[in-house]
Design a protein around this motif. Structure first.
Motif, PDB file in Angstrom:
ATOM      1  N   SER A  29      -6.993  -9.798  31.660  1.00  0.00           N
ATOM      2  CA  SER A  29      -5.781  -8.967  31.707  1.00  0.00           C
ATOM      3  C   SER A  29      -5.888  -7.798  30.745  1.00  0.00           C
ATOM      4  CB  SER A  29      -4.557  -9.804  31.361  1.00  0.00           C
ATOM      5  OG  SER A  29      -4.361 -10.804  32.314  1.00  0.00           O
ATOM      6  N   SER A  30      -6.410  -8.038  29.565  1.00  0.00           N
ATOM      7  CA  SER A  30      -6.572  -6.975  28.574  1.00  0.00           C
ATOM      8  C   SER A  30      -7.566  -5.932  29.068  1.00  0.00           C
ATOM      9  CB  SER A  30      -7.007  -7.599  27.254  1.00  0.00           C
ATOM     10  OG  SER A  30      -7.908  -6.840  26.570  1.00  0.00           O
ATOM     11  N   GLY A  31      -8.665  -6.374  29.687  1.00  0.00           N
ATOM     12  CA  GLY A  31      -9.654  -5.442  30.220  1.00  0.00           C
ATOM     13  C   GLY A  31      -9.091  -4.590  31.334  1.00  0.00           C
ATOM     14  N   ILE A  32      -8.321  -5.203  32.217  1.00  0.00           N
ATOM     15  CA  ILE A  32      -7.692  -4.458  33.310  1.00  0.00           C
ATOM     16  C   ILE A  32      -6.711  -3.432  32.760  1.00  0.00           C
ATOM     17  CG2 ILE A  32      -6.093  -4.676  35.270  1.00  0.00           C
ATOM     18  CD1 ILE A  32      -8.925  -5.492  35.944  1.00  0.00           C
ATOM     19  N   HIS A  33      -5.933  -3.834  31.747  1.00  0.00           N
ATOM     20  CA  HIS A  33      -4.971  -2.923  31.136  1.00  0.00           C
ATOM     21  C   HIS A  33      -5.681  -1.720  30.508  1.00  0.00           C
ATOM     22  CE1 HIS A  33      -1.323  -1.554  29.249  1.00  0.00           C
ATOM     23  NE2 HIS A  33      -1.946  -1.533  28.076  1.00  0.00           N
ATOM     24  N   LYS A  34      -6.780  -1.971  29.793  1.00  0.00           N
ATOM     25  CA  LYS A  34      -7.542  -0.871  29.173  1.00  0.00           C
ATOM     26  C   LYS A  34      -8.135   0.046  30.237  1.00  0.00           C
ATOM     27  CE  LYS A  34      -8.834  -3.354  25.002  1.00  0.00           C
ATOM     28  NZ  LYS A  34      -9.941  -3.985  24.268  1.00  0.00           N
ATOM     29  N   LEU A  35      -8.688  -0.541  31.281  1.00  0.00           N
ATOM     30  CA  LEU A  35      -9.273   0.254  32.361  1.00  0.00           C
ATOM     31  C   LEU A  35      -8.220   1.126  33.023  1.00  0.00           C
ATOM     32  CD1 LEU A  35     -11.714   0.876  34.178  1.00  0.00           C
ATOM     33  CD2 LEU A  35     -11.017  -1.064  35.583  1.00  0.00           C
ATOM     34  N   ARG A  36      -7.061   0.541  33.334  1.00  0.00           N
ATOM     35  CA  ARG A  36      -5.980   1.282  33.970  1.00  0.00           C
ATOM     36  C   ARG A  36      -5.497   2.421  33.056  1.00  0.00           C
ATOM     37  NH1 ARG A  36      -1.914  -2.653  35.604  1.00  0.00           N
ATOM     38  NH2 ARG A  36      -3.163  -2.835  37.469  1.00  0.00           N
ATOM     39  N   SER A  37      -5.364   2.124  31.778  1.00  0.00           N
ATOM     40  CA  SER A  37      -4.904   3.122  30.819  1.00  0.00           C
ATOM     41  C   SER A  37      -5.898   4.282  30.717  1.00  0.00           C
ATOM     42  CB  SER A  37      -4.690   2.468  29.463  1.00  0.00           C
ATOM     43  OG  SER A  37      -4.330   3.409  28.504  1.00  0.00           O
ATOM     44  N   ASN A  38      -7.185   3.952  30.609  1.00  0.00           N
ATOM     45  CA  ASN A  38      -8.211   4.997  30.531  1.00  0.00           C
ATOM     46  C   ASN A  38      -8.247   5.844  31.789  1.00  0.00           C
ATOM     47  OD1 ASN A  38      -9.001   4.197  27.984  1.00  0.00           O
ATOM     48  ND2 ASN A  38     -10.693   2.934  28.709  1.00  0.00           N
ATOM     49  N   LEU A  39      -8.139   5.196  32.929  1.00  0.00           N
ATOM     50  CA  LEU A  39      -8.150   5.917  34.196  1.00  0.00           C
ATOM     51  C   LEU A  39      -6.948   6.852  34.305  1.00  0.00           C
ATOM     52  CD1 LEU A  39      -9.510   6.351  36.917  1.00  0.00           C
ATOM     53  CD2 LEU A  39      -8.217   4.411  37.793  1.00  0.00           C
TER      54      LEU A  39
END
Length: 72
Positions: A29-39
């Motif tokens: 979940s944390s990785g997905i959140h970081k990826l979404r935020s960066n994107l």
């Protein structure tokens, strides 16, 4: 000839069955959140919005993302 089963699994049951820990879910979940935020940061920094309603100028977007190329 055929038998059916009504199987109801809780989230904990599913996690045990698939050998997934709460820590793994939290990391995912944390990785997905970081990826979404960066994107979203990268996209919003390269898109010029035409007005306060958020309508995207697709010509500017196309020229920014695909410079010098002709795509239809």
């Amino acid at each position: 000839m055929y038998k059916g089963f009504n199987l109801t699994l809780t989230r904990a049951d599913k996690m045990d069955f698939m050998d997934v820990s709460s820590q793994n879910i939290e990391l995912y979940s944390s990785g997905i959140h970081k990826l979404r935020s960066n994107l979203l940061d990268r996209i919003s920094s390269s898109i010029d919005l035409t007005d306060e309603t958020g309508i995207i100028d697709v010509t500017k977007l196309k020229n920014n993302w695909f410079p010098g190329k002709f795509y239809n």
